[in-house]
Enzyme design. Sequence first.
Site, PDB file in Angstrom:
ATOM      1  N   SER A 191       0.856  -1.184   0.000  1.00  0.00           N
ATOM      2  CA  SER A 191       0.000   0.000   0.000  1.00  0.00           C
ATOM      3  C   SER A 191       0.892   1.233   0.000  1.00  0.00           C
ATOM      4  O   SER A 191       2.109   1.135   0.161  1.00  0.00           O
ATOM      5  CB  SER A 191      -0.921   0.015   1.225  1.00  0.00           C
ATOM      6  OG  SER A 191      -0.183   0.212   2.405  1.00  0.00           O
ATOM      7  N   MET A 220       2.232   4.949   1.525  1.00  0.00           N
ATOM      8  CA  MET A 220       2.624   5.331   2.880  1.00  0.00           C
ATOM      9  C   MET A 220       1.369   5.565   3.715  1.00  0.00           C
ATOM     10  O   MET A 220       0.339   6.014   3.204  1.00  0.00           O
ATOM     11  CB  MET A 220       3.465   6.606   2.848  1.00  0.00           C
ATOM     12  CG  MET A 220       4.890   6.366   2.418  1.00  0.00           C
ATOM     13  SD  MET A 220       5.884   7.864   2.439  1.00  0.00           S
ATOM     14  CE  MET A 220       5.938   8.232   4.161  1.00  0.00           C
ATOM     15  N   ASN A 221       1.466   5.249   4.986  1.00  0.00           N
ATOM     16  CA  ASN A 221       0.345   5.387   5.927  1.00  0.00           C
ATOM     17  C   ASN A 221      -0.818   4.458   5.583  1.00  0.00           C
ATOM     18  O   ASN A 221      -1.963   4.750   5.912  1.00  0.00           O
ATOM     19  CB  ASN A 221      -0.144   6.835   6.007  1.00  0.00           C
ATOM     20  CG  ASN A 221       0.924   7.766   6.499  1.00  0.00           C
ATOM     21  OD1 ASN A 221       1.736   7.382   7.335  1.00  0.00           O
ATOM     22  ND2 ASN A 221       0.957   8.980   5.984  1.00  0.00           N
ATOM     23  N   LYS A 243       0.668  -1.066   6.702  1.00  0.00           N
ATOM     24  CA  LYS A 243       1.439  -2.293   6.468  1.00  0.00           C
ATOM     25  C   LYS A 243       2.071  -2.828   7.750  1.00  0.00           C
ATOM     26  O   LYS A 243       1.982  -4.016   8.041  1.00  0.00           O
ATOM     27  CB  LYS A 243       2.519  -2.043   5.411  1.00  0.00           C
ATOM     28  CG  LYS A 243       1.975  -1.690   4.040  1.00  0.00           C
ATOM     29  CD  LYS A 243       3.073  -1.393   3.040  1.00  0.00           C
ATOM     30  CE  LYS A 243       3.886  -0.179   3.359  1.00  0.00           C
ATOM     31  NZ  LYS A 243       3.223   1.109   3.266  1.00  0.00           N
ATOM     32  N   SER A 244       2.700  -1.962   8.523  1.00  0.00           N
ATOM     33  CA  SER A 244       3.332  -2.405   9.771  1.00  0.00           C
ATOM     34  C   SER A 244       2.286  -2.912  10.758  1.00  0.00           C
ATOM     35  O   SER A 244       2.499  -3.918  11.439  1.00  0.00           O
ATOM     36  CB  SER A 244       4.141  -1.268  10.398  1.00  0.00           C
ATOM     37  OG  SER A 244       5.219  -0.925   9.565  1.00  0.00           O
ATOM     38  N   GLU A 260       9.078  -4.164   5.121  1.00  0.00           N
ATOM     39  CA  GLU A 260       9.497  -3.538   3.859  1.00  0.00           C
ATOM     40  C   GLU A 260      10.963  -3.126   3.886  1.00  0.00           C
ATOM     41  O   GLU A 260      11.574  -3.041   4.926  1.00  0.00           O
ATOM     42  CB  GLU A 260       8.612  -2.331   3.564  1.00  0.00           C
ATOM     43  CG  GLU A 260       8.680  -1.255   4.610  1.00  0.00           C
ATOM     44  CD  GLU A 260       7.671  -0.163   4.366  1.00  0.00           C
ATOM     45  OE1 GLU A 260       7.477   0.213   3.202  1.00  0.00           O
ATOM     46  OE2 GLU A 260       7.090   0.318   5.341  1.00  0.00           O
TER      47      GLU A 260
END
Length: 108
Positions: free
Chosen positions: A9, A11-12, A15-16, A87
């Site tokens: 996806s 940024m923001n 994912k984390s 990532e």
Amino acid sequence: MKKLIFYYSAMNGGKSTALIQVAYNYEANNQKIVLVKSKKDTKAGNYLSARNGQKRKVDIILDSNDTLLSAANMKLISKSNCLIISENCFPHSSEYDWEDDGLNSVIM
């Protein structure tokens, strides 16, 4: 059968957060995970952190010259059911033997 799950996806995009949730779910089912991140990610030191405040200790931090196939890394990975790779830390396909590692899933 082994699975490769790839989250992507902008940024923001969470994912984390998704990786931390996956780690929690595997451990809730008594399965062992190994979490890997790049040394380039200096945001939280030895942790993978998400914007929502969640964080999780990382098992392996790879430098640009490191490999997942080192003896120390393989010792950890061989005892796990799931390899979670954050990532900026993509292994080369020649580094990974999908046939004989005991893993159920690789999550990226």
